[in-house]
Design a protein around this motif. Structure first.
Motif, mmCIF file in Angstrom:
data_model
loop_
_atom_site.group_PDB
_atom_site.id
_atom_site.type_symbol
_atom_site.label_atom_id
_atom_site.label_comp_id
_atom_site.label_asym_id
_atom_site.label_seq_id
_atom_site.Cartn_x
_atom_site.Cartn_y
_atom_site.Cartn_z
ATOM 1 N N LEU A 20 0.840 -1.198 0.000
ATOM 2 C CA LEU A 20 0.000 0.000 0.000
ATOM 3 C C LEU A 20 0.877 1.251 0.000
ATOM 4 O O LEU A 20 1.957 1.272 0.570
ATOM 5 C CB LEU A 20 -0.919 0.010 1.222
ATOM 6 N N LEU A 21 0.378 2.287 -0.629
ATOM 7 C CA LEU A 21 1.128 3.532 -0.725
ATOM 8 C C LEU A 21 1.101 4.277 0.605
ATOM 9 O O LEU A 21 0.045 4.433 1.225
ATOM 10 C CB LEU A 21 0.540 4.424 -1.822
ATOM 11 N N GLY A 22 2.274 4.750 1.032
ATOM 12 C CA GLY A 22 2.399 5.536 2.252
ATOM 13 C C GLY A 22 2.560 7.017 1.948
ATOM 14 O O GLY A 22 2.514 7.439 0.788
ATOM 15 N N LYS A 23 2.787 7.811 2.995
ATOM 16 C CA LYS A 23 2.879 9.264 2.821
ATOM 17 C C LYS A 23 4.023 9.656 1.893
ATOM 18 O O LYS A 23 3.862 10.520 1.021
ATOM 19 C CB LYS A 23 3.056 9.949 4.178
ATOM 20 N N SER A 24 5.177 9.025 2.052
ATOM 21 C CA SER A 24 6.308 9.385 1.201
ATOM 22 C C SER A 24 6.024 9.037 -0.261
ATOM 23 O O SER A 24 6.433 9.772 -1.175
ATOM 24 C CB SER A 24 7.579 8.667 1.675
ATOM 25 N N ASP A 25 5.300 7.937 -0.487
ATOM 26 C CA ASP A 25 4.923 7.556 -1.854
ATOM 27 C C ASP A 25 3.984 8.599 -2.456
ATOM 28 O O ASP A 25 4.145 9.007 -3.611
ATOM 29 C CB ASP A 25 4.253 6.184 -1.866
ATOM 30 N N ILE A 26 2.994 9.017 -1.674
ATOM 31 C CA ILE A 26 2.046 10.020 -2.157
ATOM 32 C C ILE A 26 2.763 11.338 -2.447
ATOM 33 O O ILE A 26 2.493 12.003 -3.459
ATOM 34 C CB ILE A 26 0.910 10.240 -1.139
ATOM 35 N N ASP A 27 3.685 11.713 -1.576
ATOM 36 C CA ASP A 27 4.454 12.950 -1.804
ATOM 37 C C ASP A 27 5.210 12.881 -3.129
ATOM 38 O O ASP A 27 5.244 13.851 -3.893
ATOM 39 C CB ASP A 27 5.436 13.189 -0.654
ATOM 40 N N GLN A 28 5.811 11.733 -3.407
ATOM 41 C CA GLN A 28 6.521 11.557 -4.678
ATOM 42 C C GLN A 28 5.560 11.637 -5.862
ATOM 43 O O GLN A 28 5.886 12.243 -6.894
ATOM 44 C CB GLN A 28 7.232 10.204 -4.697
ATOM 45 N N LEU A 29 4.383 11.054 -5.715
ATOM 46 C CA LEU A 29 3.403 11.072 -6.792
ATOM 47 C C LEU A 29 2.900 12.490 -7.060
ATOM 48 O O LEU A 29 2.700 12.882 -8.215
ATOM 49 C CB LEU A 29 2.225 10.153 -6.451
ATOM 50 N N VAL A 30 2.691 13.242 -5.989
ATOM 51 C CA VAL A 30 2.243 14.637 -6.144
ATOM 52 C C VAL A 30 3.291 15.448 -6.896
ATOM 53 O O VAL A 30 2.973 16.307 -7.732
ATOM 54 C CB VAL A 30 1.942 15.269 -4.769
#
Length: 314
Positions: A20-30
């Protein structure tokens, strides 16, 4: 659902949570500058098959470990009732319902189509037989698709609540009730601004132990401000305040409180609850990725995208 019945499934879910995607993953995606970069970030987290949402695969895995779990099936009731709406619309408009069918679901499309065409509703699961009959009669008699849809949506929530009491854990009962509250508030708000009749609201609003149906309808009949005043005096004053600001903020709140509820089941060692929580988390992740994709497509800035991201499970 107690004991060690689903111990192996819980162990498998624990391993799957790592994808599952975590906060750091979401930050990278943004911060990603292209779709290719987005796909690369997701692939690095999940490995092969990153471009598929994986929900059908997750469901298949859960059912493999818990094939007879009636409680787990409740999570797909909304899909089943959505597909009922799709089949009715397709039959009325002479279109292929396959285009509107969503999966995973408990009821296969051919079964649903055959039941409606033949009016053999006993071939459907018990929880949707009466709804199928009522909705077909309503839409063919009145040609009011909106009223038929409202009936089906409300009945889906009623079925979830009833089955949660019959088969479910305290977690599933709470989930069904909270989902109903979120839907009922939104429905009541729409009815209030569209000046819908009390008769329409009686069909469209489900009602729950936490937000009484008649009181909610009465407030909505008085208009939006009357509804907001009612909500302000309830346990959902924060939801009402957000709805007053914007429907987007309210919908984000709904998604977030459901994930917060799922988190309460996450660390249980046994039972079906961790399986259900993971499925809910996976649905939420898919929604986050869709929101991110739409925001990027329309050129939204990073701050806007971040504000619209839902709460994460991990």
């Amino acid at each position: 659902m107690n004991g060690t019945k689903y111990a192996n499934a819980v162990g498998a879910v624990r391993a799957m949570e790592n994808t599952l995607l975590g906060k750091s993953d979401i930050d990278q995606l943004v911060n990603a500058r292209s779709k290719a970069e987005v796909d690369s970030i997701i692939a690095s987290k999940r490995g092969s098959g990153a471009n598929s949402d994986g929900l059908a695969e997750v469901w298949a895995m859960l059912r493999e470990y818990a094939p007879d779990c009636k409680e787990l099936e409740i999570l797909l009731y909304r899909n089943d009732f959505h597909n009922l709406k799709a089949v009715l619309k397709a039959i009325i408009s002479n279109r292929d319902p396959q285009h509107y069918y969503i999966s995973p679901s408990n009821v296969e499309l051919p079964v649903l189509v055959d039941a409606i065409n033949t009016k053999e509703y006993d071939n459907l699961p018990e929880y949707m037989r009466d709804t199928a009959a009522k909705a077909y009669e309503l839409v063919t008699r009145t040609l009011d698709g909106q009223l038929s849809d409202s009936l089906i949506d409300a009945d889906a929530l009623k079925a979830m609540q009833k089955s949660a009491v019959r088969y479910g854990s305290d977690f599933m009962k709470r989930y069904a009730n909270l989902l109903t509250v979120c839907a009922d508030i939104k429905t009541a708000y729409r009815c209030s601004i569209l000046n819908k009749s009390a008769q329409f609201m009686e069909t469209a609003v489900c009602g729950s132990d936490e937000l009484e149906k008649d009181a909610l309808i009465k407030a909505a009949l008085g208009g939006a401000e009357s509804l907001f005043s009612f909500l302000e005096a309830s346990h959902y004053s924060n939801a009402g305040a957000l709805l007053k600001e914007s429907t987007a903020q309210y919908e984000k709140w709904c998604d977030d409180v459901l994930i917060e509820l799922a988190e309460t089941a996450r660390m249980q060692a046994f039972g079906a609850e961790p399986l259900e929580a993971y499925f809910i988390a996976k649905e939420a992740e898919i929604k986050n990725l869709r929101i991110l994709s739409v925001c990027k497509e329309f050129g939204a800035d990073k701050e806007t995208i971040t504000e619209r991201m839902r709460k994460l499970y991990v």
